[in-house]
Design an enzyme around this catalytic site. Structure first.
Site, short mmCIF file in Angstrom:
data_model
loop_
_atom_site.label_atom_id
_atom_site.label_comp_id
_atom_site.label_asym_id
_atom_site.label_seq_id
_atom_site.Cartn_x
_atom_site.Cartn_y
_atom_site.Cartn_z
N ALA A 66 0.86 -1.19 0.00
CA ALA A 66 0.00 0.00 0.00
C ALA A 66 0.89 1.23 0.00
O ALA A 66 2.06 1.16 0.37
CB ALA A 66 -0.87 -0.02 1.25
N GLY A 105 0.62 -5.18 0.55
CA GLY A 105 -0.53 -5.21 -0.36
C GLY A 105 -0.17 -5.81 -1.71
O GLY A 105 -1.05 -6.34 -2.41
N GLU A 108 -0.50 -9.39 -1.20
CA GLU A 108 -1.94 -9.65 -1.02
C GLU A 108 -2.65 -9.64 -2.37
O GLU A 108 -3.58 -10.41 -2.60
CB GLU A 108 -2.54 -8.61 -0.07
CG GLU A 108 -2.06 -8.82 1.37
CD GLU A 108 -2.49 -7.71 2.31
OE1 GLU A 108 -2.18 -6.54 2.04
OE2 GLU A 108 -3.14 -8.02 3.32
C1 3H9 Z 1 0.57 -2.41 3.28
O1 3H9 Z 1 0.81 -2.91 2.23
C2 3H9 Z 1 -0.77 -2.50 3.96
C3 3H9 Z 1 -1.68 -3.52 3.36
O2 3H9 Z 1 -1.49 -4.78 3.95
C4 3H9 Z 1 -3.12 -3.19 3.64
C5 3H9 Z 1 -3.69 -1.98 3.03
C6 3H9 Z 1 -5.15 -1.84 3.28
N1 3H9 Z 1 4.64 3.49 0.05
O3 3H9 Z 1 13.28 1.78 0.22
P1 3H9 Z 1 13.70 2.51 -0.98
C7 3H9 Z 1 9.38 4.87 -1.33
S1 3H9 Z 1 1.72 -1.49 4.10
C8 3H9 Z 1 5.11 4.69 -0.27
O4 3H9 Z 1 14.70 3.60 -0.84
P2 3H9 Z 1 14.84 0.12 -2.07
C9 3H9 Z 1 10.50 5.18 -0.35
O5 3H9 Z 1 10.07 6.03 0.66
C10 3H9 Z 1 3.14 -1.49 3.04
N2 3H9 Z 1 6.42 4.92 -0.60
O6 3H9 Z 1 14.15 1.53 -2.16
C11 3H9 Z 1 11.54 5.80 -1.27
O7 3H9 Z 1 11.14 7.14 -1.49
P3 3H9 Z 1 12.24 8.28 -1.67
C12 3H9 Z 1 3.87 -2.76 3.09
C13 3H9 Z 1 7.22 3.87 -0.62
O8 3H9 Z 1 15.07 -0.31 -3.45
C14 3H9 Z 1 11.35 5.03 -2.58
O9 3H9 Z 1 10.05 4.45 -2.52
N3 3H9 Z 1 5.05 -2.67 2.30
C15 3H9 Z 1 6.79 2.58 -0.28
O10 3H9 Z 1 15.98 0.16 -1.12
C16 3H9 Z 1 12.37 3.93 -2.76
O11 3H9 Z 1 12.36 3.10 -1.60
C17 3H9 Z 1 6.23 -2.26 2.82
O12 3H9 Z 1 6.35 -2.00 3.99
C18 3H9 Z 1 5.42 2.40 0.05
N4 3H9 Z 1 4.91 1.19 0.36
O13 3H9 Z 1 13.76 -0.84 -1.39
C19 3H9 Z 1 7.38 -2.18 1.85
N5 3H9 Z 1 7.83 1.73 -0.36
O14 3H9 Z 1 13.03 7.89 -2.88
C20 3H9 Z 1 8.13 -0.92 2.06
C21 3H9 Z 1 8.90 2.47 -0.74
O15 3H9 Z 1 11.43 9.51 -1.81
N6 3H9 Z 1 9.17 -0.73 1.10
N7 3H9 Z 1 8.53 3.75 -0.89
O16 3H9 Z 1 13.05 8.25 -0.42
C22 3H9 Z 1 10.35 -1.40 1.13
O17 3H9 Z 1 10.57 -2.31 1.90
C23 3H9 Z 1 11.42 -0.96 0.18
O18 3H9 Z 1 11.09 0.33 -0.26
C24 3H9 Z 1 11.61 -1.85 -1.08
C25 3H9 Z 1 12.59 -1.14 -2.07
C26 3H9 Z 1 12.21 -3.19 -0.65
C27 3H9 Z 1 10.32 -2.07 -1.78
#
Ligand code: 3H9
Length: 694
Positions: A66, A105, A108
């Site tokens: 999400a 998500g 999911e």
């Molecule tokens: C969820 O899914 C809830 C659901 O179950 C239910 C809903 C009803 N949203 O980490 P990076 C941004 S909760 C918005 O540096 P990497 C991040 O801030 C979510 N922004 O890259 C950064 O921005 P900036 C569950 C996001 O390659 C840019 O993307 N999912 C999100 O080292 C690059 O990110 C998670 O918790 C997001 N979800 O790693 C996954 N994700 O460039 C969270 C990233 O402005 N994300 N951004 O600083 C991660 O673990 C890592 O970002 C990922 C990439 C492994 C994907």
């Protein structure tokens, strides 16, 4: 190709529809994606020429979850669980084609599809728990149905991902795609049609959850694991409850339970703190006057001076990252001992099966030990890690300036000393920087990068990039005594030492700090570090409790007696009544009339001065933003991430309350509690620290 929203489009490849999601950087499931998915699937179901639908993403990854930035704002329909219900109940096969990270998500979405195909490098995870949440779009109900609750529980409650091979083995995915993912997904979809495979709705699977009803103890067992590993966190327990619901309730009721638990967590302060921290950790790498395209120096070889605990730990960081290290000591025996300790550390890891012997040998092969500083002539970066003595450091930097290449970075690992003064010993102050590692340096994630007055932008940017390469979380700070972390930490130390004189005992203080969420209390920590660090028989004055303990040969955990007693070889602090008496006698001798001190006072006196010092640090521009201080405290000092770090916690408590308490203590105790002008200003303007985060 038909554009449905700015982030989603529908393409046809013969009878296969391709629902493309394109929402950089990580295809987060924000409003345009959810709307596009909902309308896209509707369109595909109504289009008679489409027989199956592939959901696939552009860019570097499948949906990573999400859009966290939308959390805390009014939710905008269509909601993800509703969109995914449509996927689940689609009348034509829906196939998720996954690359990168199918997280939260994103996973999911895949679980709500009928089939899943992924590239070999794909990763699958439900990391919501790390944001203080649980998977809120069916993840807690579908994953246990697909792979069984025993395997689903750790994925949901720890948030740790699995790779494609394991996902295939456990049945999370149906096939690994070799070659081009889109082509493989289309071929897979055609196979599903040709073989007339059923619409495999995970929501309708019952076998694994029914089987688990016979083994309810898996939940009690897992709760025991969590009690040890996730003390204080609310979300992991909610994850377990949601999986229990998956096992014991029909799907729709389980979904309702998941929603209720999700919303409860979303309203709580822990998730707010953990979501804040997610962005803080990414923000800390951004320095306003250092553009992304700042030229970097190439760091191919590193020198470390000092093979003691710090130098050895620092060396391990680089060899772990495949960077050769020249390790310098004054005597061969010190060198041998230091290298021996490094080898022993790796051997222990290998004995636990976490590393191969080949990997140990390969890392050890990257160390060149020497007793000659001249051998640092070819390194690109030197880190000096000798003991804290300004004269010694100055002498070393003078030598380094003469020996090292003109464009080599000269770094000091000092924890307190003035990096400007050290830099002034060289003809190249722009190449001098502080790289302050935290002990044990091979374990602790924090690296304070100390930007001195003349440090060049290239040297700073190179240090930040290097920090990332060696998997540290690097925070840039300015020069002052103790920089940011230790300067704030000194506040807590001072108050703890005062509190025991006024009437508290170490065990009470330790319990308050431990219950707040730190891994251990201050006095147990002193014992762990060693009370004799910086103490000597020759100079002891018997004028502090620490001196008295050392004079009695109580050096802490290392010899099983310090503020506490320890069983031989044990690590658990046990009461030491003799030391409590020593403290009481000493404080009376010092003229204190001991009093009962409440836990609340202990907490406020230990924590609020840290916040106040943080405010002063911000005023002096020693740190870039409040959230950097939080990153420092969470990664360097064990502050519990669920209260977000000292500055976020201050906002939670309310700056007006903190200010009022500081003023009360100032009136009672003096200027140790004098409020920082920034704190007064923020309160006056009705603002909080978060308003300063850029
Ligand atoms: C969820 O899914 C809830 C659901 O179950 C239910 C809903 C009803 N949203 O980490 P990076 C941004 S909760 C918005 O540096 P990497 C991040 O801030 C979510 N922004 O890259 C950064 O921005 P900036 C569950 C996001 O390659 C840019 O993307 N999912 C999100 O080292 C690059 O990110 C998670 O918790 C997001 N979800 O790693 C996954 N994700 O460039 C969270 C990233 O402005 N994300 N951004 O600083 C991660 O673990 C890592 O970002 C990922 C990439 C492994 C994907």
């Amino acid at each position: 190709m038909v554009a449905i929203t700015e982030a989603v489009s529908l393409e046809k490849q013969g009878e296969i529809g391709m629902l493309w999601i394109d929402n950089p950087p990580v295809n987060a499931l924000g409003f345009p994606v959810r709307k596009g998915m909902a309308d896209g699937i509707d369109m595909a179901m109504k289009d008679d020429t489409i027989k199956a639908l592939v959901v696939i993403c552009k860019g570097r990854t499948f949906c990573a979850g999400a859009d966290i930035r939308e959390f805390g704002k009014p939710p905008q329909a269509p909601h993800l669980p509703d969109v995914l219900k449509v996927f689940d109940q689609a009348t034509k096969p829906v196939i998720a084609a996954i690359h990168g990270t199918a997280f939260g998500g994103g996973l999911e979405t895949a679980l709500s599809s009928h089939y899943r195909i992924a590239v070999p490098t794909a990763q699958f995870g439900l990391p919501e728990v790390k944001l203080g949440l649980l998977p809120g779009a069916g993840g807690t109900q579908r994953l246990p149905r697909l792979i069984g609750p025993e395997k689903a529980l750790p994925m949901i409650a720890t948030g740790n991902p699995i790779g494609a091979a394991q996902a295939l083995k456990e049945g999370v995915i149906d096939e690994i795609a070799e070659g081009d993912l889109a082509e493989a997904a289309v071929a897979f979809a055609r196979k599903v049609l040709a073989e007339k495979r059923p619409l495999r709705q995970v929501s309708a699977m019952t076998e694994k959850v029914e089987a688990a009803r016979k083994t309810p103890e898996i939940f009690a067992d897992y709760r025991n694991v969590l009690a040890k590993t996730k003390r204080g966190f609310e979300a992991p327990e909610a994850c377990v409850k949601a999986v229990e619901a998956a096992v014991n309730l029909p799907f729709d009721e389980g979904m309702a339970t998941e929603r209720k638990l999700f919303e409860g967590l979303m309203r709580g302060s822990q998730s707010a703190a953990q979501r804040y921290y997610f962005f803080a950790e990414r923000q800390v790498a951004k320095i306003p006057d250092i553009p992304k395209d700042t030229p970097l120096l190439d760091i191919k070889k590193v020198g470390v001076i000092g093979a003691g605990t710090m130098g050895g730990g620092i060396t391990m960081n680089f060899i772990n990252a495949g960077i050769p290290v020249t390790l310098v000591e004054t005597k061969q025996e010190f060198l041998d001992r230091g290298i021996g300790v490094i080898k022993k550390n790796y051997d222990i890891t290998a004995a636990k099966g976490k590393m191969t012997q080949q990997a140990v040998d390969q890392r050890m092969g990257l160390i060149t030990g020497t007793t000659k500083m001249e051998d640092l002539a070819d390194v690109d970066l030197v880190i000096e890690a000798v003991y804290e003595n300004m004269d010694l450091k100055k002498e070393i930097f003078k030598k380094l300036d003469a020996i090292c290449k003109k464009d080599a970075i000269l770094a000091t690992n000092t924890s307190y000393l003035d990096v400007n003064e050290i830099a002034a010993q060289t003809s190249r102050p722009e190449f001098v920087i502080g790289l302050h590692f935290f002990s044990p340096a091979n374990v602790m994630r924090l690296l304070e990068i100390v930007r001195a007055a003349k440090t060049s932008k290239t040297v700073l940017a190179t240090s930040l990039a290097l920090g990332k390469r060696i998997k540290k979380i690097a925070a840039v700070v300015g020069v002052c005594y103790g920089f940011a972390g230790n300067r704030m930490f000194a506040q807590r130390k001072r108050e703890c030492d005062k509190l025991v004189l006024e009437g508290a005992l170490p065990a009470q203080i330790d319990k308050v700090i431990f219950d707040f969420g730190f891994p251990m209390g201050p006095f147990a920590l002193y014992d762990l570090i060693g009370l004799d660090l910086g103490w000597s028989k020759e100079t002891t004055t018997s004028d502090s409790i620490r001196d008295l303990l050392c004079e009695q040969g109580r050096f802490g955990l290392k010899n099983s007696k310090g503020y506490y007693n320890y069983e031989k070889g044990g690590r658990k602090p046990l009461p030491a009544p003799e030391i409590e008496q020593l403290i009481i006698d000493f404080s009376k001798k010092k003229g204190f009339t001991r009093r009962d001190i409440s836990d609340e006072e202990i907490l406020q006196r230990c924590i609020y001065p840290i916040i106040n010092e943080g405010a002063k640090i911000l005023e002096e521009k020693i740190a870039v933003r409040p959230s950097d201080l939080d990153v420092i405290w969470i990664n360097g000092y064990g502050w519990p991430v669920y209260s977000g770090g000292p500055m976020f916690y201050a906002d939670l408590v309310g700056l007006d309350k903190i200010l009022a308490v500081l003023k009360k203590f100032q009136a009672e105790q003096g200027d140790d509690f004098k409020p920082a002008p920034l704190l007064e200003k923020l309160v006056k303007e009705g603002k909080n620290f978060s308003s300063l985060n850029t």
